[in-house]
Enzyme design. Structure first.
Site, mmCIF file in Angstrom:
data_model
loop_
_atom_site.group_PDB
_atom_site.id
_atom_site.type_symbol
_atom_site.label_atom_id
_atom_site.label_comp_id
_atom_site.label_asym_id
_atom_site.label_seq_id
_atom_site.Cartn_x
_atom_site.Cartn_y
_atom_site.Cartn_z
ATOM 1 N N LYS A 158 0.882 -1.167 0.000
ATOM 2 C CA LYS A 158 0.000 0.000 0.000
ATOM 3 C C LYS A 158 0.917 1.214 0.000
ATOM 4 O O LYS A 158 1.090 1.909 1.007
ATOM 5 C CB LYS A 158 -0.945 -0.042 1.204
ATOM 6 C CG LYS A 158 -2.153 0.858 1.044
ATOM 7 C CD LYS A 158 -3.228 0.502 2.054
ATOM 8 C CE LYS A 158 -4.264 1.601 2.189
ATOM 9 N NZ LYS A 158 -5.055 1.887 0.998
HETATM 10 N N1 PMP Z 1 -7.374 -1.475 -3.542
HETATM 11 C C1 PMP Z 1 -6.947 -0.233 -3.282
HETATM 12 C C2 PMP Z 1 -6.233 0.538 -4.326
HETATM 13 C C3 PMP Z 1 -7.169 0.322 -2.002
HETATM 14 O O1 PMP Z 1 -6.750 1.563 -1.736
HETATM 15 C C4 PMP Z 1 -7.870 -0.424 -1.047
HETATM 16 C C5 PMP Z 1 -8.139 0.180 0.301
HETATM 17 N N2 PMP Z 1 -7.055 -0.051 1.174
HETATM 18 C C6 PMP Z 1 -8.299 -1.715 -1.369
HETATM 19 C C7 PMP Z 1 -8.042 -2.212 -2.638
HETATM 20 C C8 PMP Z 1 -9.029 -2.554 -0.371
HETATM 21 O O2 PMP Z 1 -8.186 -2.959 0.669
HETATM 22 P P1 PMP Z 1 -8.730 -3.189 2.149
HETATM 23 O O3 PMP Z 1 -9.921 -4.074 2.015
HETATM 24 O O4 PMP Z 1 -7.591 -3.873 2.830
HETATM 25 O O5 PMP Z 1 -9.069 -1.877 2.701
#
Ligand code: PMP
Length: 299
Positions: A158
């Site tokens: 991330k």
């Molecule tokens: N893809 C992207 C680009 C994101 O920013 C997020 C949010 N964190 C997600 C998918 C979903 O991830 P999560 O379920 O861990 O929040």
């Protein structure tokens, strides 16, 4: 729309080990993280005072930093405790929590191994990424920008830098009248929205792209578990865009988006249905359970 700027709010932010006044949580303009995107972050949600899957988010933060070649100088236990301390300090029960780690300003060139690694954690009320639009389902425009290959960028992290493409794609979609963008990957397969993963329902089966080139979301993995508990078959595979025509329901899953029905992608229309509603309700129930554990039995 009126915005309350994020640097002009009341509250408390955790910064490098200290709880400090919100407006004092500043960094220098010559920070490596700002110039070269050497920053990783998390997006978490607290429900009823408990951060859902906190340890999984903290582990992903630590893993993201390792993928960018740096080490956050705090343990998972310390980071979890700091996230909870921020919630308490701000008197928040239901909130979004944003930890971010970045390289400091000791060096300002591509190579920056001697920079200090900073960590800050903020929290604020944020009901849903799509606010009330979520109720009737959101619309997605097809982005011109593609999610890069895992050989091009550390796509499982991330990392702040990966959001540059997301912002471009989302702005383009909003300017065309859509709520968000659907991004394809570098090969042309369906990937994800700009801040959430995607699921398609076809003949009662839940299909979702294999996470190659994008984040394997914590909500995504949770929804796959919830679906299986409901005896809904889940298939992870590469999904060509032509198959968007075959879906009866489409939904997005993410910490900020939670479970959001999609009613349109480009020229295709969908009617949010039974599977979306079941998963939405199961997710809402799960996040409010102590420790977010699946101790309940699906009916
Ligand atoms: N893809 C992207 C680009 C994101 O920013 C997020 C949010 N964190 C997600 C998918 C979903 O991830 P999560 O379920 O861990 O929040």
């Amino acid at each position: 729309m009126t915005f309350v700027p994020f640097d002009d709010r009341d509250g408390t932010i955790w910064c490098d080990g200290f709880l400090i006044p919100w407006r004092d949580a500043k960094l220098h303009v010559l920070s490596h993280g700002l110039h070269y995107a050497s920053a990783v972050f998390e997006g978490e949600r607290a429900y009823g005072g408990m951060i859902f899957r906190l340890r999984a988010h903290t582990e992903r933060l630590l893993q993201s930093s390792r993928m960018l070649g740096f080490t956050i100088p705090w343990s998972a236990e310390e980071i979890d405790a700091a996230c909870n301390a921020v919630l308490r300090a701000n008197g928040l029960i239901n909130a979004y929590v944003r930890p971010i780690a970045w390289r400091g300003s000791e060096q300002l060139a591509v190579a920056a191994r001697q920079t200090r690694i900073h960590l800050a954690i903020a929290a604020w009320p944020w009901p849903n990424l799509f606010d009330t639009r979520r109720l009737k389902g959101v619309t997605l425009g097809i982005a011109n920008w593609k999610r890069p290959s895992p050989e091009t960028a550390p796509t499982a992290s991330k990392a702040a830098g990966l959001y540059m493409i997301g912002t471009l794609a989302k702005h383009e979609a909003e300017e065309a009248g859509f709520d968000d963008a659907l991004m394809y990957d570098w090969r042309g397969f369906v990937a994800e929205a700009t801040g959430a993963n995607i699921f398609l329902v076809m003949d009662g089966v839940l299909h979702t792209p294999t996470p190659e080139g994008f984040l394997d979301g914590i909500t995504r993995r949770t929804l796959m578990d919830l679906a299986r508990r409901r005896q809904i078959r889940v298939v992870e595979r590469a999904i060509p865009p032509e198959e968007l025509a075959n879906a009866s329901e489409v939904l997005l899953a993410g910490t900020a988006a939670e479970v959001t029905p999609v009613r349109r992608i480009g020229a295709y229309s969908y009617v949010p249905g039974q599977i979306t509603e079941t998963l939405r309700q199961d997710y809402e129930a799960l996040v409010r359970l102590p420790a977010g554990e699946m101790t309940h039995r699906a009916a």
